[in-house]
Design a protein around this motif. Structure first.
Motif, PDB file in Angstrom:
ATOM      1  N   GLY A   1       0.794  -1.218   0.000  1.00 52.09           N
ATOM      2  CA  GLY A   1       0.000   0.000   0.000  1.00 52.09           C
ATOM      3  C   GLY A   1       0.827   1.268   0.000  1.00 52.09           C
ATOM      4  N   ILE A   2       0.471   2.162   0.901  1.00 52.01           N
ATOM      5  CA  ILE A   2       1.096   3.484   0.957  1.00 52.01           C
ATOM      6  C   ILE A   2       2.573   3.397   1.324  1.00 52.01           C
ATOM      7  CG2 ILE A   2       0.537   3.890   3.388  1.00 52.01           C
ATOM      8  CD1 ILE A   2       0.396   6.489   0.529  1.00 52.01           C
ATOM      9  N   LEU A   3       2.998   2.331   2.016  1.00 50.24           N
ATOM     10  CA  LEU A   3       4.412   2.188   2.386  1.00 50.24           C
ATOM     11  C   LEU A   3       5.280   2.054   1.138  1.00 50.24           C
ATOM     12  CD1 LEU A   3       4.272  -0.253   5.447  1.00 50.24           C
ATOM     13  CD2 LEU A   3       4.224   2.245   5.423  1.00 50.24           C
ATOM     14  N   HIS A   4       4.780   1.352   0.138  1.00 46.90           N
ATOM     15  CA  HIS A   4       5.520   1.209  -1.125  1.00 46.90           C
ATOM     16  C   HIS A   4       5.615   2.556  -1.840  1.00 46.90           C
ATOM     17  CE1 HIS A   4       6.939  -0.678  -4.825  1.00 46.90           C
ATOM     18  NE2 HIS A   4       5.989  -0.028  -5.503  1.00 46.90           N
ATOM     19  N   VAL A   5       4.529   3.305  -1.843  1.00 48.70           N
ATOM     20  CA  VAL A   5       4.512   4.621  -2.500  1.00 48.70           C
ATOM     21  C   VAL A   5       5.472   5.574  -1.792  1.00 48.70           C
ATOM     22  CG1 VAL A   5       3.067   6.599  -3.101  1.00 48.70           C
ATOM     23  CG2 VAL A   5       2.133   4.284  -3.275  1.00 48.70           C
ATOM     24  N   LEU A   6       5.461   5.566  -0.457  1.00 51.25           N
ATOM     25  CA  LEU A   6       6.363   6.442   0.309  1.00 51.25           C
ATOM     26  C   LEU A   6       7.820   6.064   0.088  1.00 51.25           C
ATOM     27  CD1 LEU A   6       4.410   6.700   3.703  1.00 51.25           C
ATOM     28  CD2 LEU A   6       4.582   8.422   1.896  1.00 51.25           C
ATOM     29  N   ALA A   7       8.095   4.761  -0.071  1.00 48.84           N
ATOM     30  CA  ALA A   7       9.468   4.325  -0.326  1.00 48.84           C
ATOM     31  C   ALA A   7       9.939   4.811  -1.694  1.00 48.84           C
ATOM     32  CB  ALA A   7       9.557   2.803  -0.242  1.00 48.84           C
ATOM     33  N   ILE A   8       9.059   4.742  -2.696  1.00 49.60           N
ATOM     34  CA  ILE A   8       9.416   5.246  -4.030  1.00 49.60           C
ATOM     35  C   ILE A   8       9.678   6.752  -3.974  1.00 49.60           C
ATOM     36  CG2 ILE A   8       8.531   5.661  -6.360  1.00 49.60           C
ATOM     37  CD1 ILE A   8       7.064   3.020  -6.201  1.00 49.60           C
ATOM     38  N   ARG A   9       8.814   7.477  -3.263  1.00 50.31           N
ATOM     39  CA  ARG A   9       8.999   8.925  -3.149  1.00 50.31           C
ATOM     40  C   ARG A   9      10.309   9.244  -2.442  1.00 50.31           C
ATOM     41  NH1 ARG A   9       5.083  12.661   0.484  1.00 50.31           N
ATOM     42  NH2 ARG A   9       6.358  11.664   2.097  1.00 50.31           N
ATOM     43  N   ALA A  10      10.612   8.520  -1.370  1.00 49.36           N
ATOM     44  CA  ALA A  10      11.867   8.747  -0.637  1.00 49.36           C
ATOM     45  C   ALA A  10      13.070   8.425  -1.516  1.00 49.36           C
ATOM     46  CB  ALA A  10      11.891   7.895   0.627  1.00 49.36           C
ATOM     47  N   GLY A  11      12.945   7.372  -2.347  1.00 44.71           N
ATOM     48  CA  GLY A  11      14.043   7.023  -3.238  1.00 44.71           C
ATOM     49  C   GLY A  11      14.323   8.113  -4.254  1.00 44.71           C
ATOM     50  N   PHE A  12      13.270   8.670  -4.829  1.00 43.71           N
ATOM     51  CA  PHE A  12      13.453   9.767  -5.795  1.00 43.71           C
ATOM     52  C   PHE A  12      14.054  11.006  -5.114  1.00 43.71           C
ATOM     53  CE2 PHE A  12      10.303   7.596  -8.629  1.00 43.71           C
ATOM     54  CZ  PHE A  12      11.132   7.552  -9.743  1.00 43.71           C
ATOM     55  N   LYS A  13      13.622  11.302  -3.893  1.00 39.86           N
ATOM     56  CA  LYS A  13      14.169  12.454  -3.165  1.00 39.86           C
ATOM     57  C   LYS A  13      15.661  12.276  -2.902  1.00 39.86           C
ATOM     58  CE  LYS A  13      10.132  14.273  -0.702  1.00 39.86           C
ATOM     59  NZ  LYS A  13       9.543  14.526   0.634  1.00 39.86           N
ATOM     60  N   MET A  14      16.061  11.052  -2.508  1.00 41.50           N
ATOM     61  CA  MET A  14      17.478  10.799  -2.228  1.00 41.50           C
ATOM     62  C   MET A  14      18.310  10.891  -3.498  1.00 41.50           C
ATOM     63  SD  MET A  14      17.402   7.741   0.598  1.00 41.50           S
ATOM     64  CE  MET A  14      16.584   7.981   2.179  1.00 41.50           C
ATOM     65  N   LEU A  15      17.778  10.374  -4.612  1.00 39.73           N
ATOM     66  CA  LEU A  15      18.503  10.483  -5.882  1.00 39.73           C
ATOM     67  C   LEU A  15      18.644  11.938  -6.310  1.00 39.73           C
ATOM     68  CD1 LEU A  15      17.008   7.519  -7.958  1.00 39.73           C
ATOM     69  CD2 LEU A  15      19.336   7.712  -7.080  1.00 39.73           C
ATOM     70  N   LYS A  16      17.576  12.708  -6.109  1.00 38.01           N
ATOM     71  CA  LYS A  16      17.613  14.119  -6.481  1.00 38.01           C
ATOM     72  C   LYS A  16      18.665  14.865  -5.671  1.00 38.01           C
ATOM     73  CE  LYS A  16      14.547  18.141  -6.875  1.00 38.01           C
ATOM     74  NZ  LYS A  16      13.173  18.657  -6.642  1.00 38.01           N
ATOM     75  N   LYS A  17      18.715  14.611  -4.350  1.00 40.29           N
ATOM     76  CA  LYS A  17      19.708  15.266  -3.503  1.00 40.29           C
ATOM     77  C   LYS A  17      21.121  14.847  -3.898  1.00 40.29           C
ATOM     78  CE  LYS A  17      16.909  15.955   0.671  1.00 40.29           C
ATOM     79  NZ  LYS A  17      16.778  15.652   2.105  1.00 40.29           N
ATOM     80  N   TYR A  18      21.265  13.550  -4.212  1.00 41.52           N
ATOM     81  CA  TYR A  18      22.583  13.047  -4.584  1.00 41.52           C
ATOM     82  C   TYR A  18      23.086  13.739  -5.855  1.00 41.52           C
ATOM     83  CZ  TYR A  18      26.230   9.857  -6.169  1.00 41.52           C
ATOM     84  OH  TYR A  18      27.413   9.326  -6.605  1.00 41.52           O
ATOM     85  N   PHE A  19      22.245  13.830  -6.880  1.00 38.62           N
ATOM     86  CA  PHE A  19      22.666  14.452  -8.139  1.00 38.62           C
ATOM     87  C   PHE A  19      22.932  15.948  -7.974  1.00 38.62           C
ATOM     88  CE2 PHE A  19      20.526  10.716 -10.184  1.00 38.62           C
ATOM     89  CZ  PHE A  19      21.683  10.220 -10.763  1.00 38.62           C
ATOM     90  N   HIS A  20      22.134  16.610  -7.120  1.00 40.76           N
ATOM     91  CA  HIS A  20      22.382  18.031  -6.865  1.00 40.76           C
ATOM     92  C   HIS A  20      23.730  18.226  -6.200  1.00 40.76           C
ATOM     93  CE1 HIS A  20      17.915  19.488  -7.058  1.00 40.76           C
ATOM     94  NE2 HIS A  20      18.408  19.147  -8.236  1.00 40.76           N
TER      95      HIS A  20
END
Length: 526
Positions: free
Chosen positions: A279-298
């Motif tokens: 459920g929502i835990l999978h969606v939150l994990a995907i969102r957190a993954g994208f946020k971490m990738l975004k911070k890493y590339f920045h």
């Protein structure tokens, strides 16, 4: 996957069973070790109790179903233990993590059933515990579990070769700890040597057990091999050896074979199955993954623009990035295969629970999490194919009734548009021939009507009885076949996702028939 474990009832209790393709002796794809160590033990206990007259009627459909499930339920507490041990290592509140784990319908439904995926999840949990070593004060300890890690990894590989996808990140993490904590190259080599030797020994145990089971290698065979030349002995032994993971990989790496079981888009795990399970835990994990990738590339761009060193690449974010890798790396590897079922992902509940607990934002969604898991437990624990097992209980009582015992009768049980019925629950001895089970699977209307019509028009004896077991959603189809039925029995509830009920019918007076499984007896007086 109940058939993987119930197949061994035939060996232990001498009952009629259906052997799935994974256990065909020509090319077995599954080890016998785990089924015999789990369900096999419970069947042996039941048999012993009956032989000792401690329980005269121990062998029945209910005990055959419940006893292995009870054992798996006990095993499921390994998950709780793992979460409690891992939480301090990953800076997570252990009690919040345990509540999140216990509240998941995945734990309640899948880890209490005889799935090889459930065993895969338990072995994955133990592996994570072994690679996440901590001292009593909570600080990281030097890795010392090389032999156990080798044993668990190999055992998981023989249970399901896909275990390597789950074990990859824990093993890489452990290897990093070993190299980073040891100053001597000799000590590092010693750790890896222990792991490899224990893994090889475990593999030998599994191969030996599978070879003896599937090829019936006896002492005479070993003696004849021993008397041959070394080259001939090796050649003969190689012909008899059964390495089930290799057969499994050979079968599943063939796209044509996977298509026989159903092909899915490569993104099914990411977009459908993950949400269906978590459920929502999978969606939150995907969102957190994208946020971490975004911070890493920045940060990477910022470091390059200032010609700085790599020390500036440390990503500070809510949640542990390593736990996200433990979750998404196996998911990505499993997505490479075209056949994608939700149960393949159930081992991932452990890293997902740990990561979700480390995120403060998870608590904002607690009401949605509760509602989702209640609905999931009702759907997959009660409704989905929920009438199949009760129908087998009913049919077992029918074929073993006093009337059937005093006057031998022949029963034909025709199942259509249901999951494959586990024949062992009918409790029929191998020598008995008075019960015939026909699995029509999802046959089309024409084939189904033709089969039922042929059976109805060819009654060979006065004491022959034919029963058709179908979901309520296709009852109107079977009644159009020109065959008369009597003695309708409705098993409620039952939901077939392959033949779902139409929404308007659920609001009609006969809504129960749409969510039920029918046992229809064919009338002899056609």
């Amino acid at each position: 996957m109940v058939f993987v474990f119930s197949s061994f009832i035939g060996d232990i209790l001498n009952l009629q069973v259906y052997y799935p393709w994974e256990f065909l002796s020509s090319s077995p794809c599954r080890t016998v070790v785990f089924p015999l160590m789990t369900s096999g033990v419970t069947y042996w206990v039941i048999k012993s109790l009956q032989q000792l007259d401690i329980c005269s009627s121990c062998i029945n459909s209910y005990t055959l179903l419940v006893s292995p499930r009870l054992l798996f339920t006990i095993f499921s507490f390994i998950l709780d233990y793992s979460v409690y041990r891992l939480a301090p290592f990953w800076d997570v509140d252990p009690w919040k993590a345990l509540v999140l784990l216990a509240g998941s319908y995945v734990t309640l439904v899948f880890y209490t059933r005889t799935f090889t995926n459930a065993l895969e999840g338990l072995l994955f949990a133990l592996l994570m515990v072994l690679v996440s070593s901590t001292r009593s004060d909570g600080s990281s300890a030097e890795p010392t579990s090389s032999p156990l890690i080798g044993i668990i990894t190999t055992a998981g590989f023989f249970n399901r070769p896909t275990f390597l996808a789950f074990a990859l990140m824990p093993l890489l993490y452990w290897a990093g700890l070993v190299v980073g904590s040891q100053k001597s190259i000799k000590t590092v080599i010693n750790h890896f040597l222990k792991l490899v030797l224990c893994a090889c020994f475990t593999a030998i145990v599994f191969v030996t057990a599978d070879t003896f089971y599937f090829t019936s290698v006896g002492l005479d065979d070993l003696y004849s091999i021993k008397n041959n030349s070394l080259f001939d002995a090796v050649a003969q032994l190689n012909e008899k050896l059964v390495v089930t993971p290799l057969n499994f990989l050979s079968y599943n790496l063939n796209p044509h074979n996977l298509a026989l079981h159903g092909s899915h888009p490569r993104v099914t795990h990411f977009t459908v199955n993950g949400i269906m399970l978590f459920g929502i835990l999978h969606v939150l994990a995907i969102r957190a993954g994208f946020k971490m990738l975004k911070k890493y590339f920045h940060q990477l761009i910022r470091v390059k623009s200032h010609y700085c060193g790599s020390s500036g690449l440390l990503v500070h974010s809510e949640g542990n990035p390593m736990l996200l890798l433990f979750y998404f790396v196996p998911l990505a590897f499993l997505s490479l295969f075209s056949h994608q079922e939700p149960r393949f992902l159930i081992p991932l509940i452990l890293p997902l629970v740990l990561f979700s607990t480390s995120q403060n934002s998870t608590m904002k969604w607690k009401h949605i999490i509760i509602i989702f898991n209640v609905l999931g437990a009702l759907l997959f624990g009660c409704l989905h194919q929920g009438g199949l097992i009760p129908s087998l209980f009913h049919l077992e009582q029918l074929v073993h009734s006093p009337e059937s015992s005093s006057h031998p009768r022949h029963y034909t049980l025709l199942f259509a548009h249901t999951y494959m019925p586990p024949r062992s629950l009918l409790n029929i001895q191998k020598r008995d021939t008075h019960v015939e089970v026909i699995d029509m699977a999802g046959s089309e209307e024409e084939i189904l009507c033709q089969t039922v019509g042929q059976r109805a028009s060819n009654f060979t004896c006065n004491d022959c009885h034919i029963f058709v077991i179908i979901p309520g959603t296709i009852k109107t189809t079977i009644t159009k076949c020109g065959v008369l039925f009597k003695n309708e029995t409705l098993i409620f509830p039952h939901l077939s996702m392959e033949d779902p009920p139409q929404i308007p019918f659920l609001f009609s007076a006969n809504w129960r028939s749409q969510l039920g499984l029918y046992i229809l007896q064919v009338d002899k007086n056609q």
